[in-house]
Design a protein around this motif. Structure first.
Motif, short mmCIF file in Angstrom:
data_model
loop_
_atom_site.label_atom_id
_atom_site.label_comp_id
_atom_site.label_asym_id
_atom_site.label_seq_id
_atom_site.Cartn_x
_atom_site.Cartn_y
_atom_site.Cartn_z
N VAL A 1 -43.96 -99.56 4.09
CA VAL A 1 -44.40 -98.95 2.83
C VAL A 1 -44.77 -100.03 1.82
CG1 VAL A 1 -43.67 -97.53 0.88
CG2 VAL A 1 -43.04 -96.86 3.21
N PHE A 2 -43.90 -101.00 1.63
CA PHE A 2 -44.17 -102.08 0.67
C PHE A 2 -45.37 -102.91 1.11
CE2 PHE A 2 -40.07 -101.09 -1.10
CZ PHE A 2 -40.12 -101.56 -2.41
N PHE A 3 -45.50 -103.11 2.41
CA PHE A 3 -46.64 -103.89 2.92
C PHE A 3 -47.95 -103.21 2.58
CE2 PHE A 3 -49.88 -104.72 6.06
CZ PHE A 3 -49.87 -106.08 6.20
N ALA A 4 -48.02 -101.89 2.75
CA ALA A 4 -49.27 -101.16 2.52
C ALA A 4 -49.74 -101.33 1.07
CB ALA A 4 -49.07 -99.67 2.84
N ILE A 5 -48.82 -101.25 0.13
CA ILE A 5 -49.20 -101.37 -1.29
C ILE A 5 -49.42 -102.84 -1.66
CG2 ILE A 5 -48.49 -100.85 -3.66
CD1 ILE A 5 -46.81 -98.58 -2.48
N PRO B 1 -34.97 -99.90 -4.12
CA PRO B 1 -36.32 -99.89 -3.54
C PRO B 1 -37.27 -98.93 -4.23
CG PRO B 1 -34.73 -98.90 -2.04
CD PRO B 1 -33.95 -99.57 -3.13
N LEU B 2 -36.75 -97.84 -4.79
CA LEU B 2 -37.60 -96.89 -5.51
C LEU B 2 -38.13 -97.51 -6.80
CD1 LEU B 2 -35.45 -93.65 -5.05
CD2 LEU B 2 -37.44 -94.39 -3.72
N VAL B 3 -37.25 -98.19 -7.53
CA VAL B 3 -37.68 -98.85 -8.77
C VAL B 3 -38.67 -99.97 -8.45
CG1 VAL B 3 -36.91 -100.21 -10.75
CG2 VAL B 3 -35.55 -98.27 -9.97
N ALA B 4 -38.36 -100.77 -7.44
CA ALA B 4 -39.26 -101.87 -7.07
C ALA B 4 -40.61 -101.34 -6.62
CB ALA B 4 -38.63 -102.70 -5.95
N LEU B 5 -40.62 -100.18 -5.95
CA LEU B 5 -41.87 -99.59 -5.49
C LEU B 5 -42.72 -99.13 -6.68
CD1 LEU B 5 -43.36 -98.92 -2.86
CD2 LEU B 5 -42.34 -96.64 -2.97
N VAL B 6 -42.08 -98.56 -7.68
CA VAL B 6 -42.81 -98.13 -8.88
C VAL B 6 -43.43 -99.34 -9.58
CG1 VAL B 6 -42.55 -97.13 -11.18
CG2 VAL B 6 -41.46 -96.04 -9.22
N VAL B 7 -42.65 -100.42 -9.70
CA VAL B 7 -43.17 -101.65 -10.32
C VAL B 7 -44.35 -102.18 -9.52
CG1 VAL B 7 -42.62 -104.04 -10.92
CG2 VAL B 7 -40.94 -102.23 -11.34
N LEU B 8 -44.24 -102.17 -8.21
CA LEU B 8 -45.31 -102.68 -7.34
C LEU B 8 -46.57 -101.83 -7.47
CD1 LEU B 8 -46.33 -104.62 -5.16
CD2 LEU B 8 -45.27 -103.13 -3.45
N VAL B 9 -46.41 -100.52 -7.50
CA VAL B 9 -47.58 -99.63 -7.63
C VAL B 9 -48.28 -99.85 -8.97
CG1 VAL B 9 -48.29 -97.22 -7.88
CG2 VAL B 9 -46.72 -97.87 -6.06
N ALA B 10 -47.50 -99.96 -10.05
CA ALA B 10 -48.09 -100.18 -11.37
C ALA B 10 -48.83 -101.52 -11.42
CB ALA B 10 -47.00 -100.13 -12.44
N ALA B 11 -48.21 -102.57 -10.87
CA ALA B 11 -48.85 -103.88 -10.86
C ALA B 11 -50.10 -103.87 -9.99
CB ALA B 11 -47.87 -104.93 -10.35
N THR B 12 -50.06 -103.17 -8.88
CA THR B 12 -51.23 -103.09 -8.00
C THR B 12 -52.38 -102.39 -8.70
OG1 THR B 12 -49.83 -103.04 -6.03
CG2 THR B 12 -52.07 -102.21 -5.79
N MET C 1 -34.13 -98.80 8.98
CA MET C 1 -34.52 -98.43 7.63
C MET C 1 -35.25 -99.57 6.91
SD MET C 1 -32.20 -97.10 4.42
CE MET C 1 -31.47 -98.71 4.18
N PRO C 2 -34.78 -100.83 6.97
CA PRO C 2 -35.54 -101.91 6.34
C PRO C 2 -36.96 -102.03 6.89
CG PRO C 2 -33.33 -102.66 6.86
CD PRO C 2 -33.48 -101.32 7.49
N LEU C 3 -37.15 -101.77 8.18
CA LEU C 3 -38.48 -101.85 8.78
C LEU C 3 -39.40 -100.78 8.22
CD1 LEU C 3 -40.11 -103.47 10.86
CD2 LEU C 3 -39.38 -101.82 12.60
N ALA C 4 -38.87 -99.57 8.04
CA ALA C 4 -39.67 -98.48 7.46
C ALA C 4 -40.08 -98.81 6.03
CB ALA C 4 -38.88 -97.17 7.51
N TRP C 5 -39.15 -99.34 5.25
CA TRP C 5 -39.48 -99.74 3.88
C TRP C 5 -40.47 -100.90 3.86
CZ3 TRP C 5 -39.06 -97.33 -0.50
CH2 TRP C 5 -38.07 -96.37 -0.70
#
Length: 373
Positions: A246-250, A328-339, A239-243
Protein backbone atom coordinates in the motif's frame (compact mmCIF):
# COMPACT_ATOMS: atom_id res chain seq x y z
CA UNK A 1 -30.47 18.84 -55.45
CA UNK A 2 -28.99 17.23 -52.35
CA UNK A 3 -26.69 19.20 -50.15
CA UNK A 4 -23.42 17.60 -48.99
CA UNK A 5 -23.66 16.18 -45.51
CA UNK A 6 -21.28 17.83 -43.06
CA UNK A 7 -19.19 15.65 -40.76
CA UNK A 8 -18.50 16.89 -37.24
CA UNK A 9 -14.85 17.43 -36.39
CA UNK A 10 -13.40 14.70 -34.20
CA UNK A 11 -13.45 15.62 -30.55
CA UNK A 12 -10.41 15.39 -28.33
CA UNK A 13 -10.63 12.71 -25.65
CA UNK A 14 -11.51 13.80 -22.15
CA UNK A 15 -8.75 14.22 -19.59
CA UNK A 16 -9.55 10.88 -17.99
CA UNK A 17 -9.74 9.04 -21.30
CA UNK A 18 -6.49 10.62 -22.50
CA UNK A 19 -4.77 9.63 -19.26
CA UNK A 20 -5.87 6.02 -19.65
CA UNK A 21 -4.69 5.94 -23.28
CA UNK A 22 -1.23 7.19 -22.30
CA UNK A 23 -1.12 4.76 -19.36
CA UNK A 24 -2.00 1.86 -21.65
CA UNK A 25 0.79 2.92 -24.01
CA UNK A 26 3.31 3.05 -21.15
CA UNK A 27 2.29 -0.36 -19.78
CA UNK A 28 2.41 -1.99 -23.21
CA UNK A 29 5.84 -0.61 -24.01
CA UNK A 30 7.18 -1.75 -20.63
CA UNK A 31 5.86 -5.31 -20.61
CA UNK A 32 7.02 -5.83 -24.20
CA UNK A 33 10.54 -4.74 -23.34
CA UNK A 34 12.93 -7.69 -23.24
CA UNK A 35 15.15 -5.95 -20.71
CA UNK A 36 12.22 -5.47 -18.33
CA UNK A 37 11.03 -9.07 -18.68
CA UNK A 38 14.52 -10.52 -18.26
CA UNK A 39 15.41 -8.34 -15.26
CA UNK A 40 12.08 -9.13 -13.57
CA UNK A 41 12.49 -12.87 -14.17
CA UNK A 42 16.06 -12.82 -12.83
CA UNK A 43 14.94 -10.89 -9.74
CA UNK A 44 12.08 -13.31 -9.00
CA UNK A 45 14.30 -16.36 -9.49
CA UNK A 46 16.97 -14.85 -7.24
CA UNK A 47 14.43 -14.17 -4.47
CA UNK A 48 12.95 -17.67 -4.70
CA UNK A 49 16.41 -19.26 -4.77
CA UNK A 50 17.51 -17.26 -1.73
CA UNK A 51 14.45 -18.36 0.27
CA UNK A 52 14.83 -21.99 -0.75
CA UNK A 53 18.56 -22.03 0.06
CA UNK A 54 17.97 -20.43 3.46
CA UNK A 55 15.31 -23.03 4.18
CA UNK A 56 17.63 -25.87 3.18
CA UNK A 57 20.45 -24.42 5.27
CA UNK A 58 18.22 -24.22 8.33
CA UNK A 59 17.18 -27.87 7.86
CA UNK A 60 20.74 -29.12 7.33
CA UNK A 61 22.00 -31.66 9.79
CA UNK A 62 24.35 -29.90 12.22
CA UNK A 63 27.82 -31.16 13.05
CA UNK A 64 29.06 -32.05 16.50
CA UNK A 65 28.50 -29.24 19.00
CA UNK A 66 31.31 -28.61 21.49
CA UNK A 67 29.91 -28.58 25.01
CA UNK A 68 31.48 -28.47 28.51
CA UNK A 69 29.95 -30.74 31.14
CA UNK A 70 30.51 -30.73 34.89
CA UNK A 71 31.57 -34.23 35.88
CA UNK A 72 28.77 -34.66 38.44
CA UNK A 73 26.08 -34.41 35.70
CA UNK A 74 27.98 -36.10 32.89
CA UNK A 75 25.44 -38.94 32.76
CA UNK A 76 22.78 -36.68 31.15
CA UNK A 77 24.87 -36.41 27.96
CA UNK A 78 25.89 -40.05 27.86
CA UNK A 79 25.30 -41.44 24.38
CA UNK A 80 24.58 -38.05 22.77
CA UNK A 81 25.95 -38.44 19.23
CA UNK A 82 25.91 -34.76 18.20
CA UNK A 83 27.82 -33.42 21.19
CA UNK A 84 31.57 -33.09 21.52
CA UNK A 85 31.86 -33.35 25.31
CA UNK A 86 34.62 -31.81 27.44
CA UNK A 87 34.44 -32.52 31.19
CA UNK A 88 35.20 -29.65 33.60
CA UNK A 89 35.45 -29.55 37.37
CA UNK A 90 32.75 -27.05 38.34
CA UNK A 91 30.29 -24.37 37.15
CA UNK A 92 32.93 -21.61 37.17
CA UNK A 93 35.16 -23.56 34.80
CA UNK A 94 32.18 -24.30 32.54
CA UNK A 95 31.15 -20.64 32.43
CA UNK A 96 34.73 -19.61 31.65
CA UNK A 97 34.84 -22.06 28.73
CA UNK A 98 31.61 -20.65 27.31
CA UNK A 99 32.75 -17.03 27.60
CA UNK A 100 36.12 -17.86 26.03
CA UNK A 101 34.40 -19.45 23.06
CA UNK A 102 36.00 -22.87 23.64
CA UNK A 103 32.54 -24.47 23.68
CA UNK A 104 29.10 -23.46 22.45
CA UNK A 105 27.36 -24.33 25.73
CA UNK A 106 27.87 -25.98 29.10
CA UNK A 107 25.80 -28.45 31.13
CA UNK A 108 26.04 -27.77 34.86
CA UNK A 109 24.21 -28.85 38.02
CA UNK A 110 20.90 -27.04 38.45
CA UNK A 111 17.88 -26.84 40.68
CA UNK A 112 15.53 -29.74 41.21
CA UNK A 113 13.56 -31.53 39.88
CA UNK A 114 15.77 -31.84 36.76
CA UNK A 115 19.03 -31.20 38.53
CA UNK A 116 20.79 -29.76 35.43
CA UNK A 117 21.04 -26.41 33.68
CA UNK A 118 22.46 -25.29 30.33
CA UNK A 119 24.69 -22.21 30.05
CA UNK A 120 25.07 -20.37 26.72
CA UNK A 121 26.48 -17.01 25.69
CA UNK A 122 23.89 -15.15 23.60
CA UNK A 123 21.28 -17.60 22.24
CA UNK A 124 19.69 -20.87 23.29
CA UNK A 125 21.72 -23.86 22.00
CA UNK A 126 18.96 -25.95 20.42
CA UNK A 127 21.35 -28.75 19.42
CA UNK A 128 22.44 -29.20 23.03
CA UNK A 129 18.94 -29.05 24.51
CA UNK A 130 17.57 -31.56 21.98
CA UNK A 131 20.44 -33.98 22.62
CA UNK A 132 19.79 -34.21 26.35
CA UNK A 133 17.50 -36.77 27.93
CA UNK A 134 15.74 -33.97 29.83
CA UNK A 135 14.71 -30.42 28.90
CA UNK A 136 16.60 -28.14 31.29
CA UNK A 137 16.45 -24.40 31.93
CA UNK A 138 18.74 -22.33 29.66
CA UNK A 139 20.63 -19.39 31.13
CA UNK A 140 22.15 -16.85 28.71
CA UNK A 141 25.31 -15.15 29.93
CA UNK A 142 25.21 -12.31 27.35
CA UNK A 143 21.76 -12.29 25.67
CA UNK A 144 21.59 -10.98 22.10
CA UNK A 145 18.62 -9.05 20.63
CA UNK A 146 15.88 -11.44 19.57
CA UNK A 147 15.94 -12.54 15.91
CA UNK A 148 18.74 -10.14 15.05
CA UNK A 149 19.57 -11.89 11.77
CA UNK A 150 15.95 -12.03 10.61
CA UNK A 151 15.47 -8.40 11.62
CA UNK A 152 18.32 -7.29 9.39
CA UNK A 153 17.27 -9.45 6.43
CA UNK A 154 13.65 -8.24 6.41
CA UNK A 155 14.51 -4.55 6.83
CA UNK A 156 17.20 -4.88 4.17
CA UNK A 157 14.67 -6.52 1.79
CA UNK A 158 12.06 -3.75 2.24
CA UNK A 159 14.62 -1.05 1.53
CA UNK A 160 16.19 -2.85 -1.43
CA UNK A 161 12.90 -3.68 -3.18
CA UNK A 162 11.67 -0.10 -2.82
CA UNK A 163 14.91 1.42 -4.07
CA UNK A 164 15.41 -0.88 -7.07
CA UNK A 165 11.78 -0.75 -8.22
CA UNK A 166 11.46 3.03 -7.97
CA UNK A 167 14.83 3.79 -9.56
CA UNK A 168 14.20 1.30 -12.38
CA UNK A 169 10.71 2.52 -13.28
CA UNK A 170 11.50 6.17 -12.49
CA UNK A 171 14.50 6.09 -14.82
CA UNK A 172 12.27 4.63 -17.53
CA UNK A 173 9.82 7.51 -17.11
CA UNK A 174 12.68 10.02 -17.31
CA UNK A 175 14.23 8.39 -20.36
CA UNK A 176 10.91 8.27 -22.24
CA UNK A 177 10.20 11.90 -21.34
CA UNK A 178 13.54 13.17 -22.63
CA UNK A 179 13.46 10.93 -25.72
CA UNK A 180 10.01 12.25 -26.69
CA UNK A 181 11.22 15.79 -26.14
CA UNK A 182 14.49 15.35 -28.04
CA UNK A 183 12.77 13.71 -31.04
CA UNK A 184 9.92 16.26 -30.99
CA UNK A 185 7.38 13.45 -30.62
CA UNK A 186 6.07 15.25 -27.56
CA UNK A 187 4.73 18.03 -29.83
CA UNK A 188 2.64 15.48 -31.71
CA UNK A 189 1.44 13.91 -28.46
CA UNK A 190 0.47 17.27 -26.98
CA UNK A 191 -1.54 18.10 -30.07
CA UNK A 192 -3.78 15.15 -29.18
CA UNK A 193 -3.77 15.09 -25.36
CA UNK A 194 -3.20 17.77 -22.69
CA UNK A 195 0.17 17.91 -20.93
CA UNK A 196 -1.40 16.96 -17.61
CA UNK A 197 -2.96 13.86 -19.20
CA UNK A 198 0.39 12.91 -20.70
CA UNK A 199 2.12 13.22 -17.33
CA UNK A 200 -0.69 11.50 -15.43
CA UNK A 201 -0.71 8.64 -17.93
CA UNK A 202 3.04 8.15 -17.59
CA UNK A 203 2.79 8.06 -13.80
CA UNK A 204 -0.29 5.81 -13.78
CA UNK A 205 1.10 3.34 -16.33
CA UNK A 206 4.52 3.00 -14.74
CA UNK A 207 2.98 2.86 -11.27
CA UNK A 208 0.85 -0.09 -12.39
CA UNK A 209 3.93 -1.85 -13.77
CA UNK A 210 6.01 -1.18 -10.64
CA UNK A 211 3.18 -2.24 -8.34
CA UNK A 212 2.65 -5.40 -10.36
CA UNK A 213 6.35 -6.18 -10.12
CA UNK A 214 6.31 -5.62 -6.36
CA UNK A 215 3.20 -7.79 -5.96
CA UNK A 216 4.95 -10.54 -7.94
CA UNK A 217 7.96 -10.29 -5.62
CA UNK A 218 5.67 -10.56 -2.59
CA UNK A 219 3.83 -13.56 -4.10
CA UNK A 220 7.09 -15.38 -4.90
CA UNK A 221 8.40 -14.69 -1.39
CA UNK A 222 5.22 -16.04 0.20
CA UNK A 223 5.29 -19.10 -2.07
CA UNK A 224 8.93 -19.78 -1.25
CA UNK A 225 8.30 -19.52 2.49
CA UNK A 226 5.30 -21.86 2.29
CA UNK A 227 7.10 -24.47 0.16
CA UNK A 228 10.17 -24.50 2.41
CA UNK A 229 8.06 -24.72 5.55
CA UNK A 230 9.12 -21.36 6.98
CA UNK A 231 5.59 -20.56 8.15
CA UNK A 232 6.85 -18.77 11.26
CA UNK A 233 8.61 -16.15 9.10
CA UNK A 234 5.50 -15.81 6.93
CA UNK A 235 3.41 -15.10 10.01
CA UNK A 236 5.81 -12.35 11.05
CA UNK A 237 5.94 -10.54 7.70
CA UNK A 238 2.35 -11.04 6.48
CA UNK A 239 0.80 -7.78 7.73
CA UNK A 240 3.95 -5.63 7.23
CA UNK A 241 4.17 -6.93 3.65
CA UNK A 242 0.57 -5.93 2.92
CA UNK A 243 1.19 -2.45 4.30
CA UNK A 244 4.40 -2.22 2.28
CA UNK A 245 2.47 -2.77 -0.96
CA UNK A 246 0.00 0.00 0.00
CA UNK A 247 2.71 2.49 0.97
CA UNK A 248 4.76 1.54 -2.08
CA UNK A 249 1.88 2.28 -4.46
CA UNK A 250 1.43 5.83 -3.14
CA UNK A 251 5.11 6.54 -2.56
CA UNK A 252 5.93 5.52 -6.12
CA UNK A 253 3.43 8.06 -7.50
CA UNK A 254 5.13 10.79 -5.48
CA UNK A 255 8.62 9.92 -6.76
CA UNK A 256 7.46 9.18 -10.32
CA UNK A 257 6.12 12.72 -10.58
CA UNK A 258 9.52 14.06 -9.47
CA UNK A 259 11.35 11.87 -12.03
CA UNK A 260 9.08 13.05 -14.88
CA UNK A 261 9.23 16.72 -13.91
CA UNK A 262 13.01 16.58 -13.52
CA UNK A 263 13.46 14.98 -16.94
CA UNK A 264 11.27 17.61 -18.62
CA UNK A 265 13.83 20.27 -17.68
CA UNK A 266 16.38 19.01 -20.24
CA UNK A 267 16.24 18.31 -23.98
CA UNK A 268 18.96 15.66 -24.33
CA UNK A 269 19.30 12.20 -22.82
CA UNK A 270 22.93 13.01 -21.99
CA UNK A 271 21.80 15.74 -19.58
CA UNK A 272 19.45 13.61 -17.48
CA UNK A 273 22.11 12.51 -15.00
CA UNK A 274 22.42 15.82 -13.23
CA UNK A 275 18.69 16.64 -13.06
CA UNK A 276 17.78 13.17 -11.77
CA UNK A 277 20.29 13.16 -8.91
CA UNK A 278 17.88 14.67 -6.32
CA UNK A 279 15.16 12.13 -7.20
CA UNK A 280 17.62 9.23 -7.06
CA UNK A 281 18.95 10.33 -3.68
CA UNK A 282 15.42 10.64 -2.30
CA UNK A 283 14.86 7.05 -3.40
CA UNK A 284 18.13 5.74 -1.95
CA UNK A 285 17.88 7.47 1.44
CA UNK A 286 15.26 5.04 2.89
CA UNK A 287 17.45 2.07 1.96
CA UNK A 288 20.56 3.42 3.65
CA UNK A 289 18.62 4.51 6.73
CA UNK A 290 17.09 1.08 7.38
CA UNK A 291 20.41 -0.66 6.70
CA UNK A 292 22.39 1.47 9.15
CA UNK A 293 19.66 2.39 11.67
CA UNK A 294 17.37 -0.66 11.71
CA UNK A 295 17.95 -0.94 15.48
CA UNK A 296 17.36 2.76 16.19
CA UNK A 297 13.72 3.22 17.19
CA UNK A 298 13.84 7.04 16.99
CA UNK A 299 15.18 7.07 13.42
CA UNK A 300 12.59 4.52 12.30
CA UNK A 301 9.78 6.52 13.93
CA UNK A 302 10.85 9.69 12.10
CA UNK A 303 11.17 7.74 8.84
CA UNK A 304 7.64 6.41 9.13
CA UNK A 305 6.15 9.93 8.97
CA UNK A 306 8.44 11.54 6.37
CA UNK A 307 6.73 11.06 2.95
CA UNK A 308 9.89 10.00 1.09
CA UNK A 309 10.89 7.38 3.66
CA UNK A 310 7.49 6.25 4.99
CA UNK A 311 7.05 3.44 2.38
CA UNK A 312 10.02 1.68 4.00
CA UNK A 313 10.05 3.03 7.55
CA UNK A 314 6.46 2.20 8.52
CA UNK A 315 6.42 -1.43 7.26
CA UNK A 316 9.73 -2.02 9.06
CA UNK A 317 8.30 -0.67 12.32
CA UNK A 318 5.23 -2.87 11.90
CA UNK A 319 7.47 -5.90 11.42
CA UNK A 320 9.40 -5.00 14.57
CA UNK A 321 6.15 -4.44 16.53
CA UNK A 322 7.23 -0.89 17.33
CA UNK A 323 4.16 0.88 15.87
CA UNK A 324 0.69 1.25 17.36
CA UNK A 325 -2.33 0.21 15.27
CA UNK A 326 -3.23 3.82 14.39
CA UNK A 327 0.25 4.93 13.28
CA UNK A 328 0.20 3.43 9.74
CA UNK A 329 -3.16 5.13 9.14
CA UNK A 330 -1.81 8.53 10.17
CA UNK A 331 1.39 8.02 8.16
CA UNK A 332 -0.71 7.00 5.14
CA UNK A 333 -2.78 10.19 5.36
CA UNK A 334 0.41 12.28 5.54
CA UNK A 335 1.84 10.41 2.55
CA UNK A 336 -1.32 10.87 0.46
CA UNK A 337 -1.45 14.60 1.23
CA UNK A 338 2.24 15.04 0.39
CA UNK A 339 1.84 13.03 -2.81
CA UNK A 340 -1.07 15.19 -3.95
CA UNK A 341 0.83 18.42 -3.27
CA UNK A 342 4.13 17.33 -4.81
CA UNK A 343 2.47 15.76 -7.84
CA UNK A 344 0.58 19.00 -8.49
CA UNK A 345 3.85 20.92 -8.29
CA UNK A 346 5.54 18.40 -10.59
CA UNK A 347 2.70 18.74 -13.11
CA UNK A 348 3.19 22.50 -13.17
CA UNK A 349 6.92 22.10 -13.83
CA UNK A 350 6.25 19.50 -16.53
CA UNK A 351 3.66 21.62 -18.32
CA UNK A 352 5.89 24.67 -18.39
CA UNK A 353 9.10 22.99 -19.52
CA UNK A 354 8.28 19.95 -21.67
CA UNK A 355 8.00 22.04 -24.86
CA UNK A 356 11.03 24.21 -24.18
CA UNK A 357 14.04 23.15 -26.21
CA UNK A 358 17.70 24.05 -25.87
CA UNK A 359 19.51 24.35 -22.56
CA UNK A 360 18.41 23.16 -19.17
CA UNK A 361 15.36 24.91 -17.71
CA UNK A 362 15.71 26.02 -14.10
CA UNK A 363 12.97 24.81 -11.74
CA UNK A 364 12.34 28.36 -10.53
CA UNK A 365 11.98 29.54 -14.13
CA UNK A 366 9.62 26.68 -14.98
CA UNK A 367 7.40 27.59 -12.05
CA UNK A 368 7.46 31.31 -12.81
CA UNK A 369 6.75 31.33 -16.55
CA UNK A 370 4.13 29.83 -18.79
CA UNK A 371 4.94 27.69 -21.83
CA UNK A 372 6.03 29.68 -24.85
CA UNK A 373 3.59 29.60 -27.72
Amino acid sequence: MSTPRSHPAPQSPSLGRATLLVAEREITSQVRSKSFLISTAVLLVAILAGIVISGLMSDREPGATPVAVVASVADVVAGAERLEVTEVTDRAAAEEAVRAGDVDAAVVPGAEPLGVQVLALDSAPDAVVQALTVTPEVELLDPAPADEGLRYIITFAFGLVFMTSVIGSGSMIAQNTVTEKQSRIVEILLSAVPARALLAGKILGNSAVALGQTAAIAAVAVLGLVVTGQDDVLTLIGMPLAWFVVFFAIGFVLLAGIFAASASLVSRVEDTGSVLQPAIWLTMVPYFLVVFFNDNELVLRIMSYVPFTAPVGMPVRLFLNEASWWEPLVALVVLVAATAAITALAARVYERSVLRMGGRVAVREALARSVDA
